[in-house]
Scaffold this motif. Structure first.
Motif, PDB file in Angstrom:
ATOM      1  N   ARG A  77       0.845  -1.199   0.000  1.00  0.00           N
ATOM      2  CA  ARG A  77       0.000   0.000   0.000  1.00  0.00           C
ATOM      3  C   ARG A  77       0.873   1.239   0.000  1.00  0.00           C
ATOM      4  O   ARG A  77       2.088   1.176   0.193  1.00  0.00           O
ATOM      5  CB  ARG A  77      -0.936   0.014   1.201  1.00  0.00           C
ATOM      6  N   LEU A  78       0.218   2.382  -0.198  1.00  0.00           N
ATOM      7  CA  LEU A  78       0.883   3.684  -0.160  1.00  0.00           C
ATOM      8  C   LEU A  78       0.262   4.509   0.952  1.00  0.00           C
ATOM      9  O   LEU A  78      -0.975   4.531   1.100  1.00  0.00           O
ATOM     10  CB  LEU A  78       0.703   4.420  -1.495  1.00  0.00           C
ATOM     11  N   THR A  79       1.107   5.184   1.724  1.00  0.00           N
ATOM     12  CA  THR A  79       0.605   6.179   2.663  1.00  0.00           C
ATOM     13  C   THR A  79       1.110   7.554   2.220  1.00  0.00           C
ATOM     14  O   THR A  79       2.220   7.681   1.690  1.00  0.00           O
ATOM     15  CB  THR A  79       1.050   5.919   4.119  1.00  0.00           C
ATOM     16  N   VAL A  80       0.263   8.550   2.400  1.00  0.00           N
ATOM     17  CA  VAL A  80       0.633   9.939   2.121  1.00  0.00           C
ATOM     18  C   VAL A  80       0.436  10.707   3.414  1.00  0.00           C
ATOM     19  O   VAL A  80      -0.677  10.729   3.962  1.00  0.00           O
ATOM     20  CB  VAL A  80      -0.228  10.540   0.990  1.00  0.00           C
ATOM     21  N   ASP A  81       1.508  11.260   3.917  1.00  0.00           N
ATOM     22  CA  ASP A  81       1.494  11.966   5.202  1.00  0.00           C
ATOM     23  C   ASP A  81       0.873  11.100   6.294  1.00  0.00           C
ATOM     24  O   ASP A  81       0.119  11.573   7.140  1.00  0.00           O
ATOM     25  CB  ASP A  81       0.765  13.303   5.076  1.00  0.00           C
ATOM     26  N   GLY A  82       1.161   9.801   6.248  1.00  0.00           N
ATOM     27  CA  GLY A  82       0.699   8.862   7.271  1.00  0.00           C
ATOM     28  C   GLY A  82      -0.676   8.270   7.041  1.00  0.00           C
ATOM     29  O   GLY A  82      -1.090   7.384   7.777  1.00  0.00           O
ATOM     30  N   SER A  83      -1.396   8.730   6.015  1.00  0.00           N
ATOM     31  CA  SER A  83      -2.743   8.216   5.733  1.00  0.00           C
ATOM     32  C   SER A  83      -2.695   7.197   4.607  1.00  0.00           C
ATOM     33  O   SER A  83      -2.199   7.488   3.515  1.00  0.00           O
ATOM     34  CB  SER A  83      -3.695   9.350   5.341  1.00  0.00           C
ATOM     35  N   SER A  84      -3.265   6.019   4.867  1.00  0.00           N
ATOM     36  CA  SER A  84      -3.303   4.960   3.856  1.00  0.00           C
ATOM     37  C   SER A  84      -4.215   5.363   2.705  1.00  0.00           C
ATOM     38  O   SER A  84      -5.305   5.886   2.917  1.00  0.00           O
ATOM     39  CB  SER A  84      -3.809   3.664   4.497  1.00  0.00           C
ATOM     40  N   GLN A  85      -3.760   5.104   1.480  1.00  0.00           N
ATOM     41  CA  GLN A  85      -4.540   5.413   0.287  1.00  0.00           C
ATOM     42  C   GLN A  85      -5.328   4.179  -0.153  1.00  0.00           C
ATOM     43  O   GLN A  85      -4.908   3.049   0.102  1.00  0.00           O
ATOM     44  CB  GLN A  85      -3.612   5.862  -0.843  1.00  0.00           C
ATOM     45  N   SER A  86      -6.455   4.392  -0.807  1.00  0.00           N
ATOM     46  CA  SER A  86      -7.224   3.253  -1.304  1.00  0.00           C
ATOM     47  C   SER A  86      -6.485   2.643  -2.496  1.00  0.00           C
ATOM     48  O   SER A  86      -5.742   3.325  -3.202  1.00  0.00           O
ATOM     49  CB  SER A  86      -8.633   3.675  -1.709  1.00  0.00           C
ATOM     50  N   GLY A  87      -6.660   1.380  -2.692  1.00  0.00           N
ATOM     51  CA  GLY A  87      -5.967   0.658  -3.759  1.00  0.00           C
ATOM     52  C   GLY A  87      -4.776  -0.083  -3.190  1.00  0.00           C
ATOM     53  O   GLY A  87      -3.916   0.510  -2.542  1.00  0.00           O
ATOM     54  N   LEU A  88      -4.761  -1.399  -3.396  1.00  0.00           N
ATOM     55  CA  LEU A  88      -3.698  -2.242  -2.862  1.00  0.00           C
ATOM     56  C   LEU A  88      -3.059  -3.058  -3.976  1.00  0.00           C
ATOM     57  O   LEU A  88      -3.749  -3.515  -4.883  1.00  0.00           O
ATOM     58  CB  LEU A  88      -4.267  -3.204  -1.808  1.00  0.00           C
ATOM     59  N   ALA A  89      -1.758  -3.253  -3.889  1.00  0.00           N
ATOM     60  CA  ALA A  89      -1.052  -4.172  -4.783  1.00  0.00           C
ATOM     61  C   ALA A  89      -1.090  -5.536  -4.097  1.00  0.00           C
ATOM     62  O   ALA A  89      -0.653  -5.667  -2.956  1.00  0.00           O
ATOM     63  CB  ALA A  89       0.387  -3.715  -4.996  1.00  0.00           C
ATOM     64  N   ILE A  90      -1.630  -6.547  -4.777  1.00  0.00           N
ATOM     65  CA  ILE A  90      -1.868  -7.847  -4.140  1.00  0.00           C
ATOM     66  C   ILE A  90      -1.165  -8.955  -4.907  1.00  0.00           C
ATOM     67  O   ILE A  90      -1.265  -9.042  -6.133  1.00  0.00           O
ATOM     68  CB  ILE A  90      -3.384  -8.130  -4.067  1.00  0.00           C
ATOM     69  N   HIS A  91      -0.467  -9.816  -4.144  1.00  0.00           N
ATOM     70  CA  HIS A  91       0.219 -10.975  -4.728  1.00  0.00           C
ATOM     71  C   HIS A  91      -0.178 -12.216  -3.940  1.00  0.00           C
ATOM     72  O   HIS A  91       0.019 -12.276  -2.722  1.00  0.00           O
ATOM     73  CB  HIS A  91       1.728 -10.774  -4.683  1.00  0.00           C
ATOM     74  N   ALA A  92      -0.742 -13.216  -4.614  1.00  0.00           N
ATOM     75  CA  ALA A  92      -1.127 -14.478  -3.970  1.00  0.00           C
ATOM     76  C   ALA A  92       0.120 -15.242  -3.541  1.00  0.00           C
ATOM     77  O   ALA A  92       1.136 -15.232  -4.231  1.00  0.00           O
ATOM     78  CB  ALA A  92      -1.961 -15.324  -4.921  1.00  0.00           C
ATOM     79  N   MET A  93       0.023 -15.911  -2.402  1.00  0.00           N
ATOM     80  CA  MET A  93       1.149 -16.662  -1.859  1.00  0.00           C
ATOM     81  C   MET A  93       0.988 -18.164  -2.081  1.00  0.00           C
ATOM     82  O   MET A  93       1.527 -18.971  -1.330  1.00  0.00           O
ATOM     83  CB  MET A  93       1.300 -16.353  -0.373  1.00  0.00           C
TER      84      MET A  93
END
Length: 146
Positions: A77-93
């Motif tokens: 994920r990405l945080t901007v100034d400590g706030s998590s942004q919507s949208g996740l990069a997902i990789h199956a394990m």
């Protein structure tokens, strides 16, 4: 940026009309746990001189699964100034492999000043193991209104 006939154009207006890019590259690996942690080196500070600047970010997550799990996921994920942004990069394990996973984000900065952009990684369950490796990258572009 519209420039009207007869308008006086300042250097500041011209500087703000050009998008500015910033790049951060992983400086080490992150062994993922069940708590979000910053990926070493994938953090940067991008300034904006005025409120209302638009930003876009591209995150590349270098995911390595070392212990397979049928349902758990590696998540970036990405945080901007400590706030998590919507949208996740997902990789199956579900396979012992290494892949690059990308995500894009965007938004508007409410205030002028320095803004911190950070990529973080996690595994969403207690089983399985993996890490975010050296080819992780973060690119941020700031475009300011004139």
């Amino acid at each position: 940026m519209p420039v009207w006939a007869g308008q006086i154009v300042t250097a500041g207006m011209l500087n703000r009309s050009q998008p500015r890019k910033y790049l951060a590259e992983a400086s080490g690996s992150l062994t993922a746990t069940t708590v979000y942690q910053p990926i070493p080196g994938c953090s940067l500070v991008a300034p904006s001189t005025v409120a209302g600047a638009a930003w876009s970010a591209l995150g590349i997550f270098d995911c390595n699964v070392s212990t397979v799990h049928a349902t758990n996921l590696m998540v970036g994920r990405l945080t901007v100034d400590g706030s998590s942004q919507s949208g996740l990069a997902i990789h199956a394990m579900d396979t012992a492999d290494r892949d690059t996973v990308a995500m894009v984000w965007g938004g508007t900065l409410a205030a002028a000043g320095n803004h911190t952009f950070t990529m973080e990684g996690v595994i969403n369950g207690a089983s399985g193991a993996g890490g975010f490796f050296a080819y992780s990258r973060l690119e941020v572009t700031i475009t300011e209104p004139v």
